[in-house]
Design a protein around this motif. Sequence first.
Motif, PDB file in Angstrom:
ATOM      1  N   GLU A 343       0.855  -1.201  -0.042  1.00 17.48           N
ATOM      2  CA  GLU A 343      -0.015   0.195  -0.036  1.00 17.48           C
ATOM      3  C   GLU A 343       1.000   1.167  -0.003  1.00 17.48           C
ATOM      4  OE1 GLU A 343      -0.047  -2.255   2.488  1.00 17.48           O
ATOM      5  OE2 GLU A 343      -0.240  -1.674   4.404  1.00 17.48           O
ATOM      6  N   PHE A 344       2.111   1.148   0.440  1.00 20.32           N
ATOM      7  CA  PHE A 344       3.083   2.238   0.383  1.00 20.32           C
ATOM      8  C   PHE A 344       3.679   2.569  -0.768  1.00 20.32           C
ATOM      9  CE2 PHE A 344       2.811   1.256   5.037  1.00 20.32           C
ATOM     10  CZ  PHE A 344       1.856   2.291   5.387  1.00 20.32           C
ATOM     11  N   MET A 460      -2.084   7.763  10.488  1.00 14.70           N
ATOM     12  CA  MET A 460      -1.296   6.856   9.738  1.00 14.70           C
ATOM     13  C   MET A 460      -1.611   6.867   8.203  1.00 14.70           C
ATOM     14  SD  MET A 460       1.021   4.518  10.315  1.00 14.70           S
ATOM     15  CE  MET A 460       1.729   3.414   9.166  1.00 14.70           C
ATOM     16  N   VAL A 461      -0.717   6.643   7.557  1.00 16.07           N
ATOM     17  CA  VAL A 461      -1.090   6.757   6.031  1.00 16.07           C
ATOM     18  C   VAL A 461      -1.589   5.442   5.631  1.00 16.07           C
ATOM     19  CG1 VAL A 461       0.269   6.710   3.740  1.00 16.07           C
ATOM     20  CG2 VAL A 461       1.095   8.455   5.578  1.00 16.07           C
ATOM     21  N   GLY A 462      -2.623   5.578   4.822  1.00 17.29           N
ATOM     22  CA  GLY A 462      -3.351   4.459   4.451  1.00 17.29           C
ATOM     23  C   GLY A 462      -2.894   3.851   3.050  1.00 17.29           C
ATOM     24  N   LYS A 463      -2.265   4.926   2.148  1.00 20.21           N
ATOM     25  CA  LYS A 463      -2.223   4.279   0.827  1.00 20.21           C
ATOM     26  C   LYS A 463      -1.322   5.358   0.032  1.00 20.21           C
ATOM     27  CE  LYS A 463      -5.140   3.047  -3.049  1.00 20.21           C
ATOM     28  NZ  LYS A 463      -6.454   3.025  -3.612  1.00 20.21           N
ATOM     29  N   GLN A 475      -2.555   9.456   1.049  1.00 18.44           N
ATOM     30  CA  GLN A 475      -3.911   9.351   1.446  1.00 18.44           C
ATOM     31  C   GLN A 475      -3.595   8.985   3.190  1.00 18.44           C
ATOM     32  OE1 GLN A 475      -7.434   7.723  -0.585  1.00 18.44           O
ATOM     33  NE2 GLN A 475      -7.880   6.647   1.297  1.00 18.44           N
ATOM     34  N   ALA A 476      -3.777   9.836   3.749  1.00 18.86           N
ATOM     35  CA  ALA A 476      -3.801   9.585   5.129  1.00 18.86           C
ATOM     36  C   ALA A 476      -4.767  10.030   6.094  1.00 18.86           C
ATOM     37  CB  ALA A 476      -2.421  10.234   5.679  1.00 18.86           C
ATOM     38  N   SER A 477      -4.843   9.708   7.464  1.00 16.05           N
ATOM     39  CA  SER A 477      -5.917  10.204   8.489  1.00 16.05           C
ATOM     40  C   SER A 477      -5.203  11.069   9.078  1.00 16.05           C
ATOM     41  CB  SER A 477      -6.589   9.237   9.084  1.00 16.05           C
ATOM     42  OG  SER A 477      -5.813   8.413  10.019  1.00 16.05           O
ATOM     43  N   GLU A 483      -9.962  14.229   9.961  1.00  9.71           N
ATOM     44  CA  GLU A 483      -9.883  14.481   8.483  1.00  9.71           C
ATOM     45  C   GLU A 483      -9.287  13.282   8.023  1.00  9.71           C
ATOM     46  OE1 GLU A 483     -10.149  19.437   8.236  1.00  9.71           O
ATOM     47  OE2 GLU A 483      -8.344  18.283   7.815  1.00  9.71           O
ATOM     48  N   GLN A 484      -9.558  13.225   6.679  1.00  9.20           N
ATOM     49  CA  GLN A 484      -8.806  12.309   5.739  1.00  9.20           C
ATOM     50  C   GLN A 484      -8.067  13.453   4.878  1.00  9.20           C
ATOM     51  OE1 GLN A 484     -10.313   9.716   2.446  1.00  9.20           O
ATOM     52  NE2 GLN A 484      -9.402   8.229   3.983  1.00  9.20           N
ATOM     53  N   HIS A 486      -5.402  14.400   1.618  1.00  8.21           N
ATOM     54  CA  HIS A 486      -4.759  13.958   0.447  1.00  8.21           C
ATOM     55  C   HIS A 486      -3.729  15.025   0.035  1.00  8.21           C
ATOM     56  CE1 HIS A 486      -7.997  11.153  -0.353  1.00  8.21           C
ATOM     57  NE2 HIS A 486      -8.844  11.925   0.426  1.00  8.21           N
TER      58      HIS A 486
END
Lengths: 663, 125
Positions: A343-344, A460-463, A475-477, A483-484, A486
């Motif tokens: 995902e990274f 954490m970064v999701g993607k 894309q992270a929270s 918030e999410q 970008h």
Amino acid sequence: MHRIGVFVCHCGTNIAGTVDVKAVAEALGKEPGVVSSVEYQYMCSEAGQTLIKDAIKNLKLTGVVICSCSPRMHETTFRRTAAAAGINPYMVEIANIREQCSWIHKDKATATEKAIILGRTAIAKVTLNTPLTSMESPVTKRALVIGGGIAGIQTALDIAEAGFEVDIVEKNSTIGGKMTQIDKTFPTLDCAACILTPKMVDCAQNEKINIYSYSEVESVSGFVGNFTAKIKKKARYVDAAKCTGCGVCTEKCPMKNVPNEFNLGMNNRRAIYIPFAQAVPKVATIDADYCNMLKKGKCGVCAKVCTAGAIDYKQQDEYVEREYGAIVAATGYNPISLENYDEFAYSQSKDVITSLEFERLTNAAGPTSGQLLRPSDGQHPHTIVFVQCVGSRDTSGCGKPYCSKICCMYTAKHAMLTRDKYPDTDVYVFYIDVRTPGKNFDEFYRRAVEEYGVHYIKGMVGKVSPRADGKLMVQASDLIANEQLHIEADLVVLAAAIEPDKSARSVATMLTASMDTNDFFTEAHPKLRPVESPTAGVFLSGVCQGPKDIPETVAQASACAAKVIGLLAKDKLTCNPCVAHSNENLCNGCSACEKVCPYGAITYSDKEFRMPDRTVAIRRVALVNPAVCQGCGACTVACPSGAMDLFGFSNKQIMAEVDAICK
Amino acid sequence: MDKREEILRISGVDVRKCMRCGKCSGTCPNYDEMEYHPHQFVYMVETGNIEPLMNSKSIYKCLSCFACADRCPRGVEPAKVVEAVRLAVIRQKGQNHLKASQVPDVLDEDIPQQAFVSAFRKYSK
């Protein structure tokens, strides 16, 4: 006739809270041979020990039974007490009525009954005890350090400082380890090379230190004070004695496209190489996987340009066997592979890098001469995202369950240095927790935020998605803003978890040193014996025992050296007298014991025996070397004729214990 | 049974394993559509604050793509918690939020295919 004294300890309320100690003392007082049975609050205290000593003298005791904690805890204490009162220390037996009784039972009646049985068992054994005398074994005054990183270097320097010989075995062509690849060190930001390379040179110049570089330990035998190690000096196809380290060969070699592992494959080296300018020893090494001369027999350029005549294409692996009194494991670590974290996009984009790769990108001796440039296009990155805990604290099975400990601080360092050198860069750090326990550590992290304007975001970064124009969409929270986010980033840096070096497991097997489920070496005691392995004579230095930063590694390395020096300073070691012995009249020479002995303590010899009919027969019988035997008892179980027996734990004693339990 | 217990039982998730890293919400492709986000589902179930989740449209907005469950470093599986809350609502009311036959009427063109498929799965129970 035996005169046995029984001493029942309360251990405060540890035992007395669950076991009726008075009842135990009373019941054991009625056992045959027991002349005195008393209880006391703390047997191990000075007053408690005096009680035992006085009883031994006044009642002329021949054997002592202590009902207390585990023998691991205080057996030595009470043996010393007995010896001080004038009886053989091996006439003391411990009944463990704490760990094996009070701590595991809730019901007082059951616990008391069991305590009495355990006490009776110890009495049954002590009546069969015989006085034993410890033997002594010599100590080879030389230490072996496996691994030549900062941990191994510091341990070796400290041991050498005390006047003992040390050999460092390093599998790479230079010592220095991971620290050579690091640019600056937190929290003071001194240059790693500036503080490490003088120590590497000290090692090379110290008369007491011998460096086996490009070498590996093949096998280890023996025991504390008397180890023998076989070291394999891998063929480097260069005569180390002749090579001057001038480096001409590394410039003329036509094989230009060998990935340079020192720069983590971010640039290339030649087939003959010196990892970096300050390498110790500064000797070229030919990479047999890429050298045309070694592979196809064509080329020979390096031999032609070498004025010292050091190139030797016929060189073979060499083996050295040496004796050591102590062995130090300092095998270090590596960042984990990121294949489970797609995902990274680490495998999809050159601009997603690990933190160690980031170190090389900012190092003056690195692939970009210290300029922070994107690996893909050589442009300055303007937005950098750091992702922490990649593979650390991961119980899903993809990564490591532990905290890698060093990432929070080196990420703060990377973020701060980036903002310092390139103020036009936006730097984001995504964190789960910022862990900064250490002197001046939290202050350092706060400076990154408050003085250098690094954006620390709890989440954490999701993607990470690489875009066609070369940007990385992150894309992270942001958990605090809920918030999410970008972010269009130019460079993403992953703080990959660290794991013990792959060689650690084979080293542990050779040394019979234990490891945990993560392949970190286990220490003898997590708090009180942190630099010793449970295997006598084997010591632990650096990250091979658990994640550590440089200050901690150096401190532990010196602590480890102190323990090694303490061992090597002794001329003789007292051996455990509870060793195996063979009854020659019963032995049939079957070799069963020799096969199961893990220490190689058993040999065979042909002996003459007088037979009843006045003839002489020659029979093959087992002989135990008491200095090598560790008293594990494997041979006594394997022996089919009952010839093997263990002093202090004879078959007869163990049967008596079983009988006492079953009575 | 207490609502929290019911959701834990349906989902089979141990919400205490969550270390609050937020990777689930960082990963969620339908984040902006959801009033409560995956990490909030886990946290609110842990603290027993279930009512707001049951009354929120978020339980129908979840795509059930399981990206959060796949990437969670602690193996918590937030998607299963969202699904469990939804099932608790359905069981409580004894009926579905929508009939499966109504689903095509409320769909617009922008909605991802995955959500479309998952909608049928959710509403035809």
